[in-house]
Design an enzyme around this catalytic site. Structure first.
Site, mmCIF file in Angstrom:
data_model
loop_
_atom_site.group_PDB
_atom_site.id
_atom_site.type_symbol
_atom_site.label_atom_id
_atom_site.label_comp_id
_atom_site.label_asym_id
_atom_site.label_seq_id
_atom_site.Cartn_x
_atom_site.Cartn_y
_atom_site.Cartn_z
ATOM 1 N N MET A 1 31.592 58.720 -14.987
ATOM 2 C CA MET A 1 30.523 59.559 -15.516
ATOM 3 C C MET A 1 29.783 58.733 -16.569
ATOM 4 O O MET A 1 30.355 58.349 -17.582
ATOM 5 C CB MET A 1 31.118 60.828 -16.126
ATOM 6 C CG MET A 1 30.139 61.759 -16.758
ATOM 7 S SD MET A 1 30.865 63.400 -17.105
ATOM 8 C CE MET A 1 32.316 62.990 -18.061
ATOM 9 N N TYR B 1 35.656 63.115 -27.127
ATOM 10 C CA TYR B 1 34.931 62.889 -25.866
ATOM 11 C C TYR B 1 34.814 64.155 -25.018
ATOM 12 O O TYR B 1 35.464 65.153 -25.266
ATOM 13 C CB TYR B 1 35.477 61.708 -25.076
ATOM 14 C CG TYR B 1 36.901 61.678 -24.564
ATOM 15 C CD1 TYR B 1 37.720 62.788 -24.497
ATOM 16 C CD2 TYR B 1 37.416 60.462 -24.098
ATOM 17 C CE1 TYR B 1 39.007 62.697 -23.981
ATOM 18 C CE2 TYR B 1 38.692 60.358 -23.587
ATOM 19 C CZ TYR B 1 39.473 61.474 -23.534
ATOM 20 O OH TYR B 1 40.740 61.365 -23.025
ATOM 21 N N GLU B 2 33.901 64.083 -24.054
ATOM 22 C CA GLU B 2 33.500 65.219 -23.205
ATOM 23 C C GLU B 2 32.950 66.382 -24.030
ATOM 24 O O GLU B 2 33.172 67.551 -23.718
ATOM 25 C CB GLU B 2 34.669 65.692 -22.323
ATOM 26 C CG GLU B 2 35.352 64.602 -21.536
ATOM 27 C CD GLU B 2 34.384 63.711 -20.762
ATOM 28 O OE1 GLU B 2 33.252 64.138 -20.479
ATOM 29 O OE2 GLU B 2 34.750 62.557 -20.453
ATOM 30 N N GLY B 3 32.224 66.054 -25.083
ATOM 31 C CA GLY B 3 31.659 67.072 -25.972
ATOM 32 C C GLY B 3 32.572 67.284 -27.148
ATOM 33 O O GLY B 3 33.692 67.783 -26.994
#
Length: 595
Positions: free
Chosen positions: A162, A435-437
């Site tokens: 991603m 990470y990932e928001g």
């Protein structure tokens, strides 16, 4: 570092005794997911985690991923473990049979994935990111794209990544500058991306990058972002990897933790431009990427549980073995006999069990969202998963940092020494709230999107169910259940009041939402975890009364763990609500320059 033993018995208790698996078996395509089959799968996964992944966790941390003359090398043993993982069919567990997957329910797949993440977090990030990429292509890819990429990605022969953020962007994807120039049947991608997990490696024969970029005439901001498939090697007509694409890993980051996982700086289009293929329509890339992001956020929350479990196992093993100081009539006692050490271990244990119950409950809702024949149930599952996703990502990972730190504390000074391995869990955990928001984003998502924009529908549905659960606990006798019910009911009442307060006050002042969201998310997580443990205690009490063949020690431990959580953790919820009421008012009492 101590060995890892997957908590299979506890997983079986949640799946079977607490009725989770029974709910899943009612869904189309899950009729053959029997308890015996699930037991066999869990046992084999536990063996793989213990024998293949756990032994290379600490050594992988010490050796780390390396960047040598443009080539990324993973730690010794990682490639061999990945090959065995793919050959064993483990990568394909949750995916559609149409593309070679085993199509097991996400509820079962999640229990298995907990084992991979506990055994070796850095290694397990590779299949985790691939899982999200597969989900995105299943949802938004064209038939031709699915045919080309999904069979190899589902098997694990190819891995996926991603590619979102850039040096100037951080979490603000409106600042993405990577460009996409239209050609006849493809695009030319030029730009750079940072923090790309497993952006380059040689464990898989190809890497499929999902890249956010802007077309030439795209509108500004997030509305102008598109999503592209950019393979490391361009697939030939026969589906095998062909010519190397115009992309490269420029460097890998030197990090606090997850040392074995290469976190790459990627450059696209140094020469003619990397060839990319548009997913779906132009300017809808962020919408498509959120399919992958939501999958990844649940997976990262699971990582939080996994680290807590691993740190707890190591701390418990040390505390049982280490003798120091007096306890009772023992002149030299194992430190597990000391009250404060016991408090820390019970805090770690109770959170792990609360998190496990909650995440598997959320996965039932996800399976219902994907499989239930009734649209109203699918919509309910979507609301429930949406509500719980920021809680699972945010609360689990915040607690992973706190509880893995507690695991170091149990070890005392030796926990600060790298050779024990306790510090690795603490270091590895620190990325999870980022990470990932970031967890600040998760808290704002919970309050802004899942509460205010939804006008409280999903939250009120959930709270109504908790009230029903409390009523059901009235039929269970005994001092332990009375205490659990009292603490749980208080937490639910406070959370409900906090929910209504936010609905009334947060929409008109951004500081109300921004300044209270983290407290609300934690209160929500603690209460939801308490709901899972209260139900576990109820089941354990009933089994003790009705099943003479039951494992009585195990069930008594379940009740004791739920009681500890009620007395020591659920009691924190009223204080969090108090912080919400007025704490935000002094956020700006000091000028910026005086901070």
């Amino acid at each position: 570092m101590s060995a890892y033993t997957a908590p299979v018995r506890d997983m079986q208790f949640v799946l079977k005794d607490m009725g989770v698996l029974e709910q899943v078996m009612q869904l189309p395509g899950c009729e053959e997911i029997t308890p015996d089959l699930v037991d066999a799968i869990l046992d084999e996964a536990a063996k793989f985690a213990a024998e293949q992944l756990a032994p290379i966790n600490h050594s992988g941390d010490r050796q780390g991923a390396r960047y040598e003359n443009g080539v990324v090398r993973v730690p010794d043993g990682f490639g061999e473990a990945y090959k065995a993982f793919v050959e064993g069919g483990w990568n394909a567990v949750p995916f559609e049979a149409e593309f070679g997957g085993q199509e097991l329910p996400w509820t079962v797949s999640t229990a298995i994935a907990e084992m991979w993440q506990s055994a070796n977090l850095a290694w397990a990030l590779c299949p985790l990111l691939n899982q999200g990429a597969v989900e995105a292509l299943q949802a938004h890819g064209s038939p031709a794209q699915k045919e080309t990429y999904l069979p190899k990605m589902v098997s694990g022969e190819w891995s996926g990544t991603m590619n979102l953020t850039e040096p100037q962007a951080g979490s603000d994807l409106s600042q993405v500058k990577t460009k996409a120039e239209r050609r006849d049947d493809h695009y030319r991608i030029r730009g750079s991306k940072i923090f790309i997990t497993y952006g380059e490696h040689e464990m898989a024969e190809n890497i499929i990058h999902l890249v956010l970029a802007r077309c030439e005439d795209a509108p500004a901001g997030t509305r102008g972002i598109s999503l592209f498939i950019v393979p490391k090697y361009l697939p030939k007509d026969d589906g095998t990897p062909g010519e190397r694409n115009d992309l490269r890993c420029v460097s890998i980051e030197h990090k606090l933790g997850i040392m074995g996982s290469p976190t790459c700086v990627m450059s696209y289009g140094d020469n003619d431009g990397a060839i990319g293929y548009l997913v779906g329509e132009e300017n809808r890339g962020l919408e498509y990427m959120f399919t992958m992001m939501n999958n990844a956020r649940l997976a990262v929350g699971l990582q939080g549980l996994s680290i807590v479990e691993r740190a707890y196992q190591q701390a418990r093993g040390y505390a049982l073995d280490r003798k120091q100081g007096r306890a009772g009539d023992k002149a030299l006692a194992p430190i597990v006999d000391h009250a404060d050490v016991r408090r820390m271990l019970m805090t770690m244990r109770s959170h792990a069990e609360a998190m496990r119950g909650l995440v598997l409950e959320a996965m039932v809702a996800l399976d219902q969202q994907k499989r239930h024949p009734d649209e109203s149930w699918r919509k309910w599952g979507e609301r429930r998963v949406g509500l719980l996703t920021p809680v699972i990502k945010g609360w689990f990972t915040d607690m992973a940092v706190e509880l893995s730190s507690m695991g170091v504390q149990v070890h005392g000074g030796i926990g600060f020494i790298e050779e024990t391995g306790a510090a690795q869990h603490f270091r590895d955990s620190r990325i999870l709230p980022i990470y990932e928001g970031t967890n600040g984003i998760q808290a704002l998502d919970l309050v802004g999107r899942k509460l205010l924009r939804d006008e409280g529908r999903a939250a009120r549905e959930y709270l109504d169910e908790l009230h029903v659960q409390i009523t059901g606990l009235n039929s269970v006798e005994g001092d332990d259940m009375a205490a659990i019910r009292k603490r749980f009911a208080k937490a639910v009442d406070v959370l409900e009041d906090a929910t209504e307060w936010l609905l009334e006050n947060a929409a008109n002042d951004p500081d109300v939402a921004g300044g209270t969201a983290a407290y609300y998310l934690r209160a929500f997580g603690i209460t939801a975890g308490g709901a899972s443990l209260a139900q576990a205690a109820r089941v354990a009490i009933e089994k003790l009364e009705t099943d003479p063949q039951a494992d009585r020690d195990f069930l008594r431990a379940k009740i004791a763990t739920a009681r500890f959580y009620a007395d020591n953790v659920l009691t924190q919820v009223p204080g969090l609500a108090k912080s919400m009421e007025n704490g935000w008012e002094t956020l700006r009492a000091i000028p910026d320059e005086a901070l």
